[in-house]
Design a protein around this motif. Structure first.
Motif, mmCIF file in Angstrom:
data_model
loop_
_atom_site.group_PDB
_atom_site.id
_atom_site.type_symbol
_atom_site.label_atom_id
_atom_site.label_comp_id
_atom_site.label_asym_id
_atom_site.label_seq_id
_atom_site.Cartn_x
_atom_site.Cartn_y
_atom_site.Cartn_z
ATOM 1 N N GLN A 163 81.602 -69.078 -38.065
ATOM 2 C CA GLN A 163 82.409 -68.691 -37.853
ATOM 3 C C GLN A 163 83.354 -67.583 -38.743
ATOM 4 O OE1 GLN A 163 86.132 -69.351 -34.681
ATOM 5 N NE2 GLN A 163 83.777 -70.230 -33.341
ATOM 6 N N TYR A 168 82.454 -63.541 -38.505
ATOM 7 C CA TYR A 168 82.501 -63.570 -37.059
ATOM 8 C C TYR A 168 83.730 -63.980 -35.979
ATOM 9 C CZ TYR A 168 79.295 -59.795 -37.505
ATOM 10 O OH TYR A 168 78.407 -58.922 -37.941
ATOM 11 N N GLU A 172 82.229 -63.118 -30.620
ATOM 12 C CA GLU A 172 81.793 -62.135 -30.767
ATOM 13 C C GLU A 172 80.044 -62.340 -31.298
ATOM 14 O OE1 GLU A 172 84.012 -59.390 -33.895
ATOM 15 O OE2 GLU A 172 84.594 -61.233 -34.327
ATOM 16 N N ILE A 173 79.704 -63.476 -31.062
ATOM 17 C CA ILE A 173 78.209 -63.791 -31.418
ATOM 18 C C ILE A 173 78.059 -64.370 -29.805
ATOM 19 C CG2 ILE A 173 79.153 -63.772 -34.437
ATOM 20 C CD1 ILE A 173 79.257 -67.119 -34.047
ATOM 21 N N ARG A 214 79.353 -60.937 -41.308
ATOM 22 C CA ARG A 214 80.157 -58.742 -41.094
ATOM 23 C C ARG A 214 79.892 -58.014 -42.216
ATOM 24 N NH1 ARG A 214 83.681 -57.260 -37.021
ATOM 25 N NH2 ARG A 214 83.925 -59.230 -36.440
#
Length: 254
Positions: A163, A168, A172-173, A214
């Motif tokens: 992460q 993220y 979100e993933i 990101r």
């Protein structure tokens, strides 16, 4: 008089698990599975009755004589269809036992076998829980990025290291294909390699490719994925370990 014993398989011999009656039957502690009644019962998986140890080729007459034994019942204890031990009944007189005693011992062996299976299942589940706890601790605290993937390559779970690498949060993933975060130039080859591993039943793959984070940052990684199989041997999911090698790649380019 009669005596009884439970002997459990340990390598190529039986060891005394429990005993009732004359202590002599517990000696020697390890009973070799040779040309004796115990060996025949274990190898055949069938209950055997010896009416007279002095006149039965399946019995070690000298050993029986030293223990004061003239009659024997040997009933296998089964686990997953395999003999893992014996329930034994010894008599001091020839012809001490018959079909009635044999039937009773077989019923007892069914109960003991069921109990042994329950204990084995309990211990296996306990080991699984302990292994899962160790894995979860490693997964959460590992400095290397780790993700769990379904067989289509979608993210089931992710650890804090991956992460941070991508920028993220897990929410979100989760559910997205991991390939979504792979650099567009590398996406096709990574997806194809994963599909080949899953389709062929291969155990693992390893490759270097780029992720895009990101903020648009390009991250070079060394990624290794392995399939995890269920109890039936079918592929269930995959675990990928992802190591950031950006600085190494930049040094190579420089």
């Amino acid at each position: 008089g009669t005596s009884a014993a439970v002997r459990l398989l340990d390598g190529d011999a039986l060891v005394c698990g429990a005993i009732s009656g004359a202590p002599e039957i517990a000696k020697p502690h390890r009973l070799s599975l040779g040309n004796n009644l115990s060996g025949h019962a274990m190898r055949s998986g069938r209950s055997l009755l010896c009416l007279d140890t002095e006149n039965d080729d399946r019995v070690d007459a000298a050993l029986s004589r030293s223990r004061g034994v003239r009659s024997i019942i040997a009933v296998p204890l089964l686990h997953a269809g395999q003999a893992v031990g014996l329930l034994l009944l010894y008599g001091e007189e020839a012809g001490a036992f018959g079909e009635r005693e044999l039937t009773t011992m077989e019923l007892l062996s069914v109960i003991l076998s069921a109990a042994m299976a329950y204990v084995a299942e309990f211990e296996a589940k306990r080991d699984q829980v302990q292994a899962l706890a160790r894995f979860e601790a490693t997964f959460a605290n590992a400095l290397t990025g780790m993700v769990l993937l379904d067989l289509d390559g979608a993210i089931l779970d992710s650890n804090p290291a991956i992460q941070r690498l991508l920028g993220y949060g897990h929410e979100e993933i989760a559910g997205h294909p991991l390939a979504k975060f792979v650099h567009q130039a590398d996406r096709r080859k990574t997806r194809a390699a994963y599909q080949r591993m899953v389709g062929s039943g291969g155990n693992s793959l390893r490759m270097q490719h780029r992720f895009v984070g990101r903020e648009g940052q390009v991250v070079w990684v060394d990624a290794a994925a392995s399939l995890v199989h269920d109890a039936a041997g079918e592929a269930s999911f995959a675990i990928a370990m992802i190591q950031d090698i950006t600085q190494h790649k930049e040094a190579e380019a420089a």
